[in-house]
Scaffold this motif. Sequence first.
Motif, PDB file in Angstrom:
ATOM      1  N   ASN A  65       0.817  -1.219   0.000  1.00 15.48           N
ATOM      2  CA  ASN A  65       0.000   0.000   0.000  1.00 15.48           C
ATOM      3  C   ASN A  65       0.847   1.264   0.000  1.00 15.48           C
ATOM      4  OD1 ASN A  65      -2.515  -1.521   0.316  1.00 15.48           O
ATOM      5  ND2 ASN A  65      -1.767  -1.923   2.377  1.00 15.48           N
ATOM      6  N   CYS A  66       1.855   1.310   0.897  1.00 10.97           N
ATOM      7  CA  CYS A  66       2.628   2.547   1.020  1.00 10.97           C
ATOM      8  C   CYS A  66       4.117   2.362   0.771  1.00 10.97           C
ATOM      9  CB  CYS A  66       2.383   3.188   2.382  1.00 10.97           C
ATOM     10  SG  CYS A  66       3.136   2.275   3.738  1.00 10.97           S
ATOM     11  N   CYS A  81       1.010  -3.420   8.206  1.00  8.28           N
ATOM     12  CA  CYS A  81       1.961  -2.325   8.038  1.00  8.28           C
ATOM     13  C   CYS A  81       1.884  -1.427   9.268  1.00  8.28           C
ATOM     14  CB  CYS A  81       1.617  -1.542   6.779  1.00  8.28           C
ATOM     15  SG  CYS A  81       2.694  -0.130   6.531  1.00  8.28           S
TER      16      CYS A  81
HETATM   17 ZN   LIG Z   1       1.789   0.602   4.514  1.00  8.80          ZN
END
Ligand SMILES: [Zn+2]
Length: 177
Positions: A141-142, A164
């Motif tokens: 995601n990041c 995360c």
């Molecule tokens: Zn993340």
Amino acid sequence: MNTAAGAAALDAAQVWAWLGDVPDPEIPVISVVDLGIVRAVDVTAGDACTVTITPTYSGCPAMQVIADAVTEALRSHGVAKVTLVSQLSPAWTTDWMSETGKAKLKGYGIAPPQQQVIDISGLRGGVKRQPMPKLDVICPNCGSTHTQLTSQFGSTPCKALYKCIDCREPFDYFKCH
Ligand SMILES: [Zn+2]
């Protein structure tokens, strides 16, 4: 473009292309070819071929589904006889997964398999010991590497569940073998 006529003999490259459209039942965004489990295609007659498949791990419950999907796909393209061979050795490794496959996994929110990194920083002092090889799984995601293993088993036995620490999103990680 010269498309193959109906009477043309079966071509292994064509079979590979057809198999490239067969999705993995667990991760439908990637094909069985991208996953690297299709090891060989042998055209044995004008309308018959043998497909060799290596499961991602022995006893993978999705194998029968994959075998059926492969047979069905090739039959729909007019291959009358499809023989499937399950080859357990050499064992499947995530290195067989194509770069396209890894990119698709990431786009789907699953962290693609990474090589295990053994953290030897603790060994330099000669006292500390690493109980387990350290694996910096990257958050799909990041992109953060501040991730934490939540469970060895994610939505399927082939995946582990991670979380995360930065964006707090849980995600699946496709395990290395
Ligand atoms: Zn993340």
